[in-house]
Design an enzyme around this catalytic site. Structure first.
Site: not given
Length: 923
Positions: A164, A128, A728
């Site tokens: 349910d 569900h 760098c």
């Protein structure tokens, strides 16, 4: 069922090891969900002895029946199990004959008698789509959204004779996102996780470990199926409630409002931020204020004056349009079909007939949905047509927008001709025949998905450092251009699809972008070479190659950005849950340098985009071309307009405006320390925007007498001369132990003399031109200062006598700590060497750390204890041991002290473009 919305079939892999305990199963249900549960249970070694599903509809079997019949599993298609509330004996007997030990009901729309539910030894389990006892009933997902629940989920429970209400076996939860829909919730979580959970539940039962937790009635709710008659939107409520109502009814039955006296159904709702696009007002019955039809959709206002956007509208006759076209929906004239198009229309009519088999004839006015078509039929229609017309861009949504056959054919023909697609991007290329190819270079500002001139029409020359010639003119952006770019980025973040996009889909676009960069890698490398002076082979491998790797790396991070759950003190009797969410910042500005134009773009923008931000990027004024070519590729990759904006121009104007702009939430900068300080000040004074800075360096490299000399020479050369010293993390100062100093210098000098200085496009060139004239002149001056202060110039120190900006590779020795060249960065091919006394580890460490910079450092020694001791004490963001320049996309990169703060690359880089939100829930 309301919740059986559009979804995509997914394939799930599970372990190939069969479970030790196996069951005989009856699957009672239907749909793709049922099909996947069936397939995965069989993979785990369980035996499905019967499938009980719905009868064929219009000659088409349910997906569960299709796969079961293919496997030879007995399939039963009973239209019903009961008559007048009583079980049908022959149906029940047919069921009992299969001898199931457990009924598995993944999705079942039929009422199953209790003597079937209770018959197996282990009973029956049901899926569900809600966190029971909340939202019992058939429309659970819809009501999760309608009620504005902050979490969704599913329950697998033991069937009983209630609605349910059976005991819980297993539950799973997920957060509900602000713009989730029934489809997105189902596809993202309820479908895939539900399948896994059903398989897990069956195994728990087989192993005798399945719990039965009684449902509480506290907080229980039951909601029925919504009907069209009661799905009207109440517009006299806050915007979020309106948004929840619309998305909860999307797409069936559809929330509606009354506009111009007729019922109009609203689809595709999303909440808006503070910015609302301009548009044309539209009166809507019951609304607190008029809506606004904008280029993105229909804006509705709630009673709290907050806004939401509706994407599509459907009228009473079934016609659906883009909400943005409300005032122009009737303006499109019918197209006249050619003979070939008429033949194709008849083929499409046959496809419609195959799907709508219950319709006697497909007339011009036949409506696809009123004739009984469902969501799966939409997928079939689209895929069958795409199979016949390879390359045609057709989506499920197109069917909903043209529901009658005549409208569908009109849409199809326009799509086939390319008439209804967005205007193709127009690019005024600068072209150059170079490196055995024709390079096509955009040169205008890139704002909101289009290339356009700077507002004031100004341009600036970009120069090829190999010969000093003009490559082309490039737009010179103004403050107004920056403001338009920021506005586009803000709208893209707050209103556009980027902000609502599933992270995995965002990652897919970044992967596609990386693929396009790879397809164009030779062209990109050529542009890098002529614009920045990079040696072509290095540009191909590093400038472009690592850029591609960076986008692929961060594309993989898109769906893995996660928060945490945090245990906190409980204020009894209440309980608390605290969790954190990682959220994008919004509009970010990125300002990149000229030494690695494309790679610096990638290092910052890939992390920025993966985190979900939009951006405005300023390339270096002297190297804008690869960034603008990148912009072209982002459009081809499908990055939505406004997400990426490129504004070439000066730092004093464009960079300063980005620092000051109140709508920018983050600025990432790579460049000099003085400019970084100015940016940080401006960002603080404007709106306290977040800042990350990768600034200057004077990286020390310590070479001990116990080093591998061959490697130390080779890597020492690379540490200084890589990318002609415009690096760098270049080793700004080498410290060589006294006992090997002279030999080291001799061997380095031999290698320097072997270096080939010349055309960067020549594959045998080692050393190309410096980036631009002013930098070249600065390097010559740097060498002159070194000589004046008493350092020994062993080699180089001058400009090469040839066209272009070439500097001789240079070697200084006898450099004392007080000298200018010992303290300041050259950013060029100048090796600065000092010696230190044998065994004086702490002394050389003090000298190496005696600098305000702390970007990188290195040490060469065979003694691992010495290496670890030195690396622990070097005050730099990166330490290389017996190697150098070994950067990787997965390793964080950034400096200490006045070399800046914040990280590029690796997981750490994502945090530079994210914010952390803490949520505490009491329950």
């Amino acid at each position: 069922m309301l919740w059986t919305a559009n979804r995509i079939t997914r394939k799930f892999s599970t372990s190939s090891n069969y479970y030790q305990n196996k069951l005989r199963l009856a699957l009672i249900g239907q749909s793709l969900f049922g099909q996947e549960v069936y397939t995965n249970l069989r993979k785990q070694g369980h035996r499905v002895v019967g499938v009980f599903t719905v009868p064929d509809r219009d000659g088409k079997a349910d997906p569960l029946a299709v796969v079961a019949e293919k496997d030879g599993t007995p399939v039963f298609k009973f239209p019903r199990w009961r008559v007048k509330g009583k079980p049908i004996p022959e149906v029940v007997e047919a069921y009992k004959a299969v001898g199931a030990e457990l009924n598995v009901m993944p999705f079942c729309s039929q009422f199953i008698p209790m003597n079937v539910i209770d018959h197996p030894a282990h009973g029956s389990i049901i899926y569900h789509p809600s966190i029971l006892p909340l939202h019992r009933g058939a429309s659970a997902i819809n009501w999760t959204l309608i009620q504005g629940d902050k979490k969704a989920g599913f329950s697998i429970f033991w069937a009983d004779d209630g609605l349910d209400t059976g005991p819980i076996l297993l539950q799973r939860e997920c957060p509900v996102e602000p713009n989730d829909t029934v489809d997105s919730l189902y596809n993202r979580f309820l479908f895939p996780e539900g399948i896994k959970a059903m398989v897990e539940s069956v195994q728990l039962i087989a192993d005798g470990k399945a719990p039965r937790v009684p449902q509480t009635e506290e907080g229980a709710s039951y909601e029925g199926i919504q009907k069209k008659s009661n799905s009207k939107v109440n517009l006299a409520q806050p915007a979020e409630a309106i948004h929840n109502w619309i998305r909860g009814h999307d797409k069936v039955p559809g929330a509606w409002a009354v506009i111009d006296g007729q019922t109009v159904t609203l689809y595709g709702s999303s909440m808006l931020g503070e910015s609302v696009p301009a548009g044309q007002p539209l009166e809507i019955e019951g609304a607190s204020q008029p809506g606004v039809v904008t280029k993105n959709g229909l804006v509705l206002y709630g009673s709290d004056s907050k806004a939401l956007m509706v994407k599509n509208l459907q009228f009473e006759d079934g016609k659906m349009i883009s909400a943005a076209k409300y005032f122009s929906s009737g303006d499109t004239a019918s197209v006249e079909l050619t003979d070939d198009e008429k033949k194709m229309a008849e083929e499409i009519r046959d496809i419609w007939k195959g799907i709508l088999s219950n319709v006697a004839a497909i007339e011009e006015t036949t409506d696809f949905f009123k004739s009984g078509a469902a969501s799966m039929d939409v997928v079939r229609l689209v895929e069958e047509i795409k199979q016949k017309c390879v390359g045609l861009q057709l989506q499920n949504e197109d069917v909903y927008m043209a529901t009658t056959f005549q409208d569908f054919i009109q849409m199809f023909v326009r799509r086939l001709r390319g008439e209804d697609q967005e205007e193709e991007m127009v690019i005024d290329y600068a072209t150059k025949d170079v490196n055995n190819m024709t390079v096509k270079m955009p040169w205008q500002c890139f704002i909101n998905g289009k290339f356009e001139d700077a507002e004031n029409g100004k341009t600036a020359d970009t120069i090829n450092p190999a010969d000093g010639s003009v490559i082309c003119k490039v737009a010179y952006a103004s403050v107004g251009d920056v403001d338009r770019a920021v506005a586009a980025a803000k709208e893209a973040f707050e209103v556009g699809p980027w902000g609502r996009m599933n992270p995995r889909d965002r990652g897919t676009l970044l992967y596609k972008l990386a693929d396009l960069m790879e397809e164009h890698q030779e062209e990109l490398a050529t542009i890098e070479s002529i614009d920045s002076g990079a040696v072509y082979t290095l540009a191909l491998k590093t400038h472009v190659g690592m850029s591609i790797q960076t986008f692929r790396y961060f594309a993989g991070w898109c769906d893995k950005i996660q928060g945490k759950t945090i245990p906190i003190n409980q204020a009894r009797p209440n309980r608390n849950l605290t969790f954190t969410k990682k959220e994008p910042l919004g509009v970010c500005a990125i300002v990149i340098p000229w030494n690695y134009p494309l790679m610096m773009l990638a290092w910052k923008s890939a992390a920025c985009l993966a985190a979900g931000n939009t951006l405005v990027l300023k390339p270096a004024q002297v190297t804008p071309l690869s960034a603008l070519k990148f912009a072209e590729l982002t459009v081809k990759a499908g990055i939505p307009k406004g997400v990426i904006n490129i504004v070439p121009g000066s730092g004093g104007m464009v960079g300063q405006r980005l620092s000051d702009h109140p709508d920018i939430r983050k600025l990432g900068f790579t460049g000099s320390t003085p400019i970084g300080k100015q940016i940080m000040k401006s960002c603080a004074l404007s709106n306290l925007k977040k800042v990350s800075l990768e600034l200057g360096g004077k990286s020390p490299l310590i070479i001990f007498s116990d080093c591998d000399m061959d490697k130390a020479v080779r890597m020492g050369m690379s540490s200084v001369f890589f990318n002609k010293g415009e690096n760098c993390i270049a080793a700004g100062r080498l410290f060589v132990e006294e006992s090997i100093h002279d030999e080291y210098i001799r061997r380095v000098l031999e290698e320097i003399k072997k270096m080939k200085v010349g055309d960067p496009l020549d594959r045998s060139t080692d050393h190309g031109p410096q980036n631009h004239k002013a930098h070249m002149e600065k390097l010559v001056e740097y060498c002159e200062v070194g000589m004046k202060e008493g350092a020994t110039l062993v080699y180089g120190g001058k400009q090469v006598d040839r066209p272009g900006f070439f500097m001789e590779p240079t070697l200084f020795t006898d450099v004392e700590d007080h000298m200018f060249i010992a303290k300041e960065e050259s950013f060029g091919p100048i090796m600065v060497v000092s010696k230190f006394k044998d065994g004086d580890i702490d002394g050389v460490l003090n000298r190496a750390n005696d600098t305000e910079f702390g970007l990188a450092s290195g040490v060469f020694t065979r003694d691992i204890n010495k290496a670890m001791y030195v690396s622990d004490r070097l005050d730099a963001g990166t330490v290389f041991v017996n190697t150098y320049n070994k950067t990787d996309v997965a390793s964080p990169f950034g400096g200490f002290k006045q070399s800046g703060f914040g990280k590029d690359l690796g997981e750490d880089a994502l945090n530079e473009y994210l914010r952390t939100k803490a949520v505490t829930v009491e329950y």
